[in-house]
Design a protein around this motif. Structure first.
Motif, mmCIF file in Angstrom:
data_model
loop_
_atom_site.group_PDB
_atom_site.id
_atom_site.type_symbol
_atom_site.label_atom_id
_atom_site.label_comp_id
_atom_site.label_asym_id
_atom_site.label_seq_id
_atom_site.Cartn_x
_atom_site.Cartn_y
_atom_site.Cartn_z
ATOM 1 N N ASP A 1 0.837 -1.196 0.000
ATOM 2 C CA ASP A 1 0.000 0.000 0.000
ATOM 3 C C ASP A 1 0.883 1.262 0.000
ATOM 4 O OD1 ASP A 1 -2.853 1.035 0.378
ATOM 5 O OD2 ASP A 1 -1.769 2.077 1.964
ATOM 6 N N GLY A 2 1.962 1.210 0.789
ATOM 7 C CA GLY A 2 2.886 2.357 0.868
ATOM 8 C C GLY A 2 3.499 2.652 -0.496
ATOM 9 N N ILE A 3 3.858 1.595 -1.233
ATOM 10 C CA ILE A 3 4.452 1.793 -2.560
ATOM 11 C C ILE A 3 3.425 2.446 -3.491
ATOM 12 C CG2 ILE A 3 5.287 0.588 -4.626
ATOM 13 C CD1 ILE A 3 6.712 -1.352 -2.766
ATOM 14 N N LEU A 4 2.163 1.944 -3.470
ATOM 15 C CA LEU A 4 1.120 2.508 -4.325
ATOM 16 C C LEU A 4 0.840 3.965 -3.952
ATOM 17 C CD1 LEU A 4 -1.444 -0.462 -4.517
ATOM 18 C CD2 LEU A 4 0.191 0.299 -6.258
ATOM 19 N N LEU A 5 0.848 4.229 -2.638
ATOM 20 C CA LEU A 5 0.574 5.576 -2.138
ATOM 21 C C LEU A 5 1.638 6.569 -2.610
ATOM 22 C CD1 LEU A 5 -1.082 7.400 -0.248
ATOM 23 C CD2 LEU A 5 0.213 6.498 1.669
ATOM 24 N N MET A 6 2.904 6.178 -2.444
ATOM 25 C CA MET A 6 4.013 7.058 -2.823
ATOM 26 C C MET A 6 4.068 7.239 -4.344
ATOM 27 S SD MET A 6 5.771 8.380 -0.466
ATOM 28 C CE MET A 6 5.833 8.319 1.291
ATOM 29 N N ILE B 1 -7.492 6.220 -2.338
ATOM 30 C CA ILE B 1 -7.855 4.893 -1.812
ATOM 31 C C ILE B 1 -6.702 4.319 -0.986
ATOM 32 C CG2 ILE B 1 -8.386 2.494 -2.468
ATOM 33 C CD1 ILE B 1 -9.778 3.741 -4.975
ATOM 34 N N SER B 2 -5.458 4.419 -1.525
ATOM 35 C CA SER B 2 -4.332 3.822 -0.796
ATOM 36 C C SER B 2 -4.055 4.592 0.494
ATOM 37 C CB SER B 2 -3.081 3.721 -1.673
ATOM 38 O OG SER B 2 -2.787 4.959 -2.255
ATOM 39 N N ALA B 3 -4.337 5.915 0.523
ATOM 40 C CA ALA B 3 -4.146 6.683 1.764
ATOM 41 C C ALA B 3 -5.132 6.198 2.832
ATOM 42 C CB ALA B 3 -4.330 8.181 1.500
ATOM 43 N N ASN B 4 -6.390 6.035 2.449
ATOM 44 C CA ASN B 4 -7.398 5.594 3.420
ATOM 45 C C ASN B 4 -7.167 4.152 3.865
ATOM 46 O OD1 ASN B 4 -8.754 8.032 3.469
ATOM 47 N ND2 ASN B 4 -9.943 7.534 1.648
ATOM 48 N N PHE B 5 -6.803 3.300 2.921
ATOM 49 C CA PHE B 5 -6.501 1.908 3.242
ATOM 50 C C PHE B 5 -5.287 1.852 4.184
ATOM 51 C CE2 PHE B 5 -5.225 -2.500 1.783
ATOM 52 C CZ PHE B 5 -6.341 -3.121 2.326
ATOM 53 N N GLY B 6 -4.303 2.710 3.911
ATOM 54 C CA GLY B 6 -3.090 2.778 4.742
ATOM 55 C C GLY B 6 -3.413 3.151 6.174
ATOM 56 N N LEU B 7 -4.371 4.058 6.336
ATOM 57 C CA LEU B 7 -4.754 4.489 7.687
ATOM 58 C C LEU B 7 -5.344 3.309 8.478
ATOM 59 C CD1 LEU B 7 -4.745 7.096 9.349
ATOM 60 C CD2 LEU B 7 -7.097 7.481 8.645
ATOM 61 N N ILE B 8 -6.176 2.516 7.799
ATOM 62 C CA ILE B 8 -6.775 1.344 8.451
ATOM 63 C C ILE B 8 -5.675 0.336 8.822
ATOM 64 C CG2 ILE B 8 -8.314 -0.643 8.105
ATOM 65 C CD1 ILE B 8 -9.906 1.175 6.148
ATOM 66 N N LEU B 9 -4.772 0.077 7.855
ATOM 67 C CA LEU B 9 -3.697 -0.896 8.105
ATOM 68 C C LEU B 9 -2.788 -0.437 9.234
ATOM 69 C CD1 LEU B 9 -2.638 -1.822 4.452
ATOM 70 C CD2 LEU B 9 -3.841 -3.280 6.076
ATOM 71 N N LEU B 10 -2.510 0.872 9.262
ATOM 72 C CA LEU B 10 -1.632 1.407 10.309
ATOM 73 C C LEU B 10 -2.295 1.268 11.685
ATOM 74 C CD1 LEU B 10 1.166 2.748 10.318
ATOM 75 C CD2 LEU B 10 0.018 4.950 10.440
ATOM 76 N N GLY B 11 -3.614 1.446 11.725
ATOM 77 C CA GLY B 11 -4.363 1.266 12.973
ATOM 78 C C GLY B 11 -4.246 -0.171 13.470
ATOM 79 N N LEU B 12 -4.404 -1.128 12.558
ATOM 80 C CA LEU B 12 -4.306 -2.550 12.930
ATOM 81 C C LEU B 12 -2.878 -2.901 13.359
ATOM 82 C CD1 LEU B 12 -6.424 -4.131 10.036
ATOM 83 C CD2 LEU B 12 -7.075 -3.964 12.442
ATOM 84 N N HIS B 13 -1.914 -2.380 12.606
ATOM 85 C CA HIS B 13 -0.490 -2.606 12.896
ATOM 86 C C HIS B 13 -0.161 -2.088 14.306
ATOM 87 C CE1 HIS B 13 3.779 -2.887 11.669
ATOM 88 N NE2 HIS B 13 3.965 -1.701 12.209
ATOM 89 N N THR B 14 -0.660 -0.895 14.624
ATOM 90 C CA THR B 14 -0.420 -0.302 15.947
ATOM 91 C C THR B 14 -1.094 -1.148 17.033
ATOM 92 O OG1 THR B 14 -0.434 1.854 14.892
ATOM 93 C CG2 THR B 14 -0.600 1.855 17.281
ATOM 94 N N ALA B 15 -2.322 -1.598 16.764
ATOM 95 C CA ALA B 15 -3.054 -2.392 17.755
ATOM 96 C C ALA B 15 -2.287 -3.688 18.069
ATOM 97 C CB ALA B 15 -4.450 -2.714 17.234
ATOM 98 N N LEU B 16 -1.738 -4.319 17.024
ATOM 99 C CA LEU B 16 -1.011 -5.580 17.223
ATOM 100 C C LEU B 16 0.274 -5.386 18.024
ATOM 101 C CD1 LEU B 16 -1.267 -7.572 13.882
ATOM 102 C CD2 LEU B 16 -1.806 -8.422 16.147
ATOM 103 N N HIS B 17 0.850 -4.184 17.939
ATOM 104 C CA HIS B 17 2.115 -3.925 18.637
ATOM 105 C C HIS B 17 1.910 -3.106 19.903
ATOM 106 C CE1 HIS B 17 3.587 -4.962 14.597
ATOM 107 N NE2 HIS B 17 4.610 -5.438 15.263
ATOM 108 N N TRP B 18 0.652 -3.016 20.339
ATOM 109 C CA TRP B 18 0.332 -2.083 21.419
ATOM 110 C C TRP B 18 1.135 -2.341 22.696
ATOM 111 C CZ3 TRP B 18 -0.992 2.555 21.266
ATOM 112 C CH2 TRP B 18 -1.496 3.225 22.375
#
Ligand code: HEM
Length: 168
Positions: A90-95, A125-142
Motif C-alpha cells: 500500500d505504501g508503494i502505491l501511495l508514494m 484509496i491507498s491513503a485511506n486503506f493505509g490508515l486502516i492498516l496502520l491502525g491494525l499494525h499499531t493495535a497488534l504492537h500495542w
C-alpha cells in the motif's frame, strides 16, 4: 549491563522513536488541506527515508519470519507478517501515485507529468486503506509500544524528577 544489552536497548529506543515519528508523520500526511500541498509533498518524500530506515532496523525479524512463514508460526505472527506486507505494498502505491499526481515537488525537480484521474483516485484509496492498516499494525504492537514508553519515557522523567528532589 553488557555491551550487547546496551546495544539492543539503544536499538529498541531508536525503533520506538522512529515508530512514533512515522505514526505522527502519517497523520500529518493525511491532512494536505491543513498543511498545504508543498509541505504535504516534501514532507512525505522525506518520510520515505525514515520508512526505509524503519525497515532496515526490523530486517532481522523480516528475514527470519520469511524463512519460517511456511513452517510452524503462531496465527498472530502470521497475521502480523501479512499485515506488514499489505502495508508495504500500500505504501508503494501511495508514494507512486503521489509522485505521479505531484504538483509541487516533481515539477520543481524539473519533471512534468500528464494529469491522470486514476492516479488521483488510487492516491485517495491507498491513503485511506493505509490508515486502516496502520491502525491494525499499531493495535497488534500495542503492548510493545506501551512497554517501551514506560521504559524510555516514564522512567527517564522519573529519573529527572528524582535527581531534582535529591539536589533540592
Ligand atoms: C505517506 C504518504 C502520503 C499520504 C498518507 C498521503 C495522503 C493524501 C491524502 C489523504 C490526500 C487527500 C485526498 C483527498 O482529500 O481526496 C492527498 C492528496 C494529494 N497528495 Fe498525498 N499522500 C502521501 C504522499 C504523497 C506524495 C509523496 C506526493 C507527491 C510527491 C503527494 C501528492 C499529493 C497531491 C498532489 C494531492 C492532491 C491535493 C489536491 O488535490 O488538493 N502525496 N494525499
Amino acid at each position: 549491563m553488557t555491551n550487547g544489552q546496551t546495544q539492543s536497548t539503544n536499538q529498541n529506543k531508536a525503533k520506538w522513536i522512529l515508530d512514533v515519528l512515522i505514526f505522527l508523520g502519517f497523520l500529518i500526511a493525511m491532512e494536505p488541506g491543513g498543511t498545504g500541498l508543498p509541505i504535504h509533498e516534501w514532507f512525505t518524500l522525506a518520510a520515505l527515508a525514515t520508512t526505509v530506515i524503519h525497515l532496515l532496523l526490523n530486517w532481522d525479524w523480516l528475514t527470519q519470519i520469511t524463512r519460517r512463514l511456511l513452517g510452524k508460526i503462531s496465527g498472530r505472527t502470521r497475521t502480523n507478517y501479512i499485515l506488514n506486507w499489505l502495508l508495504f505494498i500500500d505504501g508503494i502505491l501511495l508514494m507512486l501515485s503521489g509522485i505521479l499526481i505531484s504538483r509541487v515537488a516533481v515539477p520543481a525537480l524539473g519533471f512534468e507529468l500528464p494529469e491522470a484521474f486514476a492516479w488521483r483516485r488510487l492516491h485517495d484509496i491507498s491513503a485511506n486503506f493505509g490508515l486502516i492498516l496502520l491502525g491494525l499494525h499499531t493495535a497488534l504492537h500495542w503492548s510493545w509500544i506501551v512497554n517501551a514508553f514506560n521504559a524510555y519515557i516514564v522512567q527517564a522523567i522519573a529519573r529527572i524528577i528524582f535527581k531534582k528532589d535529591v539536589t533540592a
